[in-house]
Scaffold this active site. Structure first.
Site, PDB file in Angstrom:
ATOM      1  N   ARG A 140     109.601  38.875  -7.036  1.00 45.43           N
ATOM      2  CA  ARG A 140     109.217  38.082  -8.220  1.00 45.43           C
ATOM      3  C   ARG A 140     107.743  37.715  -8.134  1.00 45.43           C
ATOM      4  NH1 ARG A 140     114.528  36.551  -7.522  1.00 45.43           N
ATOM      5  NH2 ARG A 140     115.782  37.395  -9.210  1.00 45.43           N
ATOM      6  N   ASP A 169     113.796  43.713  -6.440  1.00 44.87           N
ATOM      7  CA  ASP A 169     114.490  42.940  -7.478  1.00 44.87           C
ATOM      8  C   ASP A 169     114.056  43.488  -8.830  1.00 44.87           C
ATOM      9  OD1 ASP A 169     115.913  40.710  -8.795  1.00 44.87           O
ATOM     10  OD2 ASP A 169     115.826  39.782  -6.814  1.00 44.87           O
ATOM     11  N   HIS A 234     120.305  43.611 -10.139  1.00 46.08           N
ATOM     12  CA  HIS A 234     118.877  43.315  -9.957  1.00 46.08           C
ATOM     13  C   HIS A 234     118.083  44.620  -9.835  1.00 46.08           C
ATOM     14  CE1 HIS A 234     119.112  38.960  -9.844  1.00 46.08           C
ATOM     15  NE2 HIS A 234     120.194  39.051  -9.097  1.00 46.08           N
ATOM     16  N   GLU A 298     125.107  38.712  -8.468  1.00 44.92           N
ATOM     17  CA  GLU A 298     124.851  38.627  -9.914  1.00 44.92           C
ATOM     18  C   GLU A 298     124.881  39.994 -10.612  1.00 44.92           C
ATOM     19  OE1 GLU A 298     122.104  34.651 -10.003  1.00 44.92           O
ATOM     20  OE2 GLU A 298     121.070  36.487  -9.451  1.00 44.92           O
ATOM     21  N   TRP A 443     112.805  31.650  -3.295  1.00 39.71           N
ATOM     22  CA  TRP A 443     112.755  32.586  -4.425  1.00 39.71           C
ATOM     23  C   TRP A 443     111.456  32.311  -5.166  1.00 39.71           C
ATOM     24  CZ3 TRP A 443     116.268  36.294  -4.201  1.00 39.71           C
ATOM     25  CH2 TRP A 443     117.450  36.048  -3.494  1.00 39.71           C
ATOM     26  N   GLU A 445     110.248  33.209  -8.442  1.00 41.73           N
ATOM     27  CA  GLU A 445     110.032  33.361  -9.887  1.00 41.73           C
ATOM     28  C   GLU A 445     108.847  32.533 -10.383  1.00 41.73           C
ATOM     29  OE1 GLU A 445     113.038  33.005  -8.510  1.00 41.73           O
ATOM     30  OE2 GLU A 445     114.610  33.967  -9.711  1.00 41.73           O
TER      31      GLU A 445
HETATM   32  C1  ACM Z   1     120.826  34.550  -5.302  1.00 44.24           C
HETATM   33  O1  ACM Z   1     120.265  33.445  -5.301  1.00 44.24           O
HETATM   34  N1  ACM Z   1     120.933  35.242  -6.445  1.00 44.24           N
HETATM   35  C2  ACM Z   1     121.382  35.125  -4.102  1.00 44.24           C
END
Ligand code: ACM
Ligand code: ZN
Length: 504
Positions: A140, A169, A234, A298, A443, A445
């Protein structure tokens, strides 16, 4: 007694009687097997070794020697007394941990004018869990090699021993793979339309040489690099590069939006298997770790429901429900990794849709949506790594519930991260024995710059590290807070100056 300024807290500290005189340099001595650890320690604190002309030197002895804890090579003892410093361990890992505790004490006790002071004490220390991880999402947001190294060094300062490298991703594929050049030619870059005043192309990838450099740098710090390639969801970056691997054939693009996307790899297309093989061959070449993280989180199933190829695969396999195709892919991926001598790790969704095919026995489950996935996995006999977003492990969540904060989604205060315990309440001892440990995740983003990453990581990385290392009986949020001012001094010295302050 004021707690000794080390994070995570050592399991046993015995204060000494005589104060140590302050000193201006160390005279090191290490037995042959400990030379690597000494070399890294000298690189980490060059100013302590550089001035042979300065008086007031203290002896530092580093010794690999089987002690009382010979069965755990991560344990160490550290003795600080007026006659010198002694670090001892049955393994080089333990020596490194001991030197990192010493590094924290030294940086917290540094005075003006090149003088150093240390408390007089004995430490006997060792970890509670064997998997103490830190995940960085480099898809990201593409982080530089120098920041990745800095983060690995900082993780090792806290006795963390796994760097989980999230390399792929929807927003970018960062790993060059032989036979699939478009993964990095196309899949590593995105048009960032959020920057509306120009059509900015952002991204990048890590060359094999750079990846080897990261693995080597981490290994010197006793940190294992575990790569993740997120499959079969993803997958926007993969599909932008190789549209034939999707159900509809496209068009696809490397995403500049954040979220969960409908387009995933086509479960009915046999071309996905040579692709997986090429990726795993590359990973096997580059990463000595026996673990490979295959993602699995997801995955949306709408494309599979509509795709003729996926429907005929489902009929042929007699799986019944569409989502069980994910379990079929998981089994195939696990077998391919087993052929290469690797152990698969998957996010907790890999537990789902397994009624027909089951989950391969050696699959390690990484529990992220809460602790429930980990509890269920351990009941089913799988090893587990806990990183529940409900328990403060997601460091992209805001420190406080405030619009001034740069993170997103939810709040994870330092106190919340501190309270994280990989052993969930109510687990049997057999289930608890399957908990390898846990980790914190960043993460990226909304974490656009490494300085913002620092802000999100610290001091919560320290809070999580204490939950993974220190025995439950000695953990105390009050004590942790008391150690934070000294911790701030350590972070400043490492040029990790953007940690969240005032430290709460
Ligand atoms: C995740 O946070 N999608 C593993
Ligand atoms: Zn399909």
């Amino acid at each position: 007694m004021k707690p000794v300024s080390i994070i995570p807290a050592p399991r046993r500290v015995t204060p000494g009687k005589e104060p140590l005189p302050s000193f201006s340099r160390l005279i090191p001595e290490a037995n042959a097997d400990a030379e690597g650890e000494l070399r890294v320690f000298r690189e980490q604190l060059p100013e302590l070794f550089e001035s042979p002309s300065l008086p007031e030197a203290l002896q530092l002895r580093i010794e690999l020697s089987p002690g009382g804890n010979a069965n755990n090579e991560e344990t160490y003892s550290l003795s600080l007394s007026p006659t010198g410093i002694m670090v001892r361990s049955p393994g080089t890992k333990g020596l490194y941990h001991g030197l990192q505790s010493l590094r924290q004490l030294l940086l917290a006790g540094r005075e003006e004018g090149g003088r150093w002071t240390l408390p007089c004490l004995e430490i006997d220390d060792g970890p509670r869990f064997s998997w103490r991880g830190f995940m960085l999402d480099c898809s990201r947001h593409f982080y530089s090699l120098s920041f990745i190294k800095k983060a690995i060094d900082a993780a090792s300062l806290h006795h963390l021993n796994v760097f989980h490298w999230h390399l792929t991703d929807d927003q970018g594929w960062r790993l060059p793979v032989k036979g699939y050049p478009l993964l990095t030619e196309i899949g590593a870059f995105r048009h960032d339309s959020k920057t509306t005043w120009q059509d900015l192309v952002v991204g990048g990838f890590y060359t094999h040489e750079e990846i080897r450099e990261v693995v080597r740098y981490a290994a010197e710090r006793h940190v294992e690099v575990v790569p993740e390639v997120d499959l079969p969801g993803h997958a926007s970056a993969i599909l932008a590069a190789y549209p034939n691997l999707g159900c509809t054939g496209g068009p696809y693009r490397v995403e500049d939006r954040y979220g969960i996307f409908e387009d995933v790899l086509c479960a009915g297309n046999d071309d996905i298997f040579p692709f997986f093989a090429a990726v795993f061959d590359t990973l096997s070449e580059l990463f000595p770790s026996k673990y490979v993280h295959i993602g699995g989180d997801e995955v949306k199933f709408n494309r599979w429901k509509e795709c003729p190829k996926c429907r005929s695969r489902l009929a042929e396999l007699k799986l019944g429900e569409t989502h069980r195709l994910q379990s079929w892919i998981t089994v195939r991926l696990a077998n391919m990794l087993e052929d290469r001598g690797k152990t698969p790790i998957g996010w907790d969704e890999v537990l789902e849709g397994t009624e027909v095919l089951g989950l391969p026995k050696d699959m390690i489950v990484m529990s992220w949506r809460g602790q429930e996935g980990g509890i269920e996995a351990s009941r089913r006999g799988h090893r587990v790594i806990m990183t529940p977003l409900t328990e403060g492990c997601y460091l992209n969540f805001n420190h406080l519930d405030s619009p001034e904060e740069p993170g997103h989604l939810e709040t994870a205060t330092v106190a919340k991260s501190y309270a994280m315990d990989p052993a969930a309440p109510g687990m049997s001892s057999g289930e608890e024995a399957l908990i390898l440990g846990g980790q914190c995740n960043l993460w990226s983003e909304v974490i656009y710059a490494s300085r913002i990453a620092e802000y999100m990581l610290f001091p919560r990385m320290g809070a999580i590290a204490e939950g993974l290392w220190s025995p439950r009986e000695i953990r105390s949020l009050e004590s942790f807070k008391e150690r934070l001012p000294a911790y701030g001094k350590v972070l400043d010295a490492l040029d990790l100056t953007h940690y969240r302050g005032p430290l709460q």
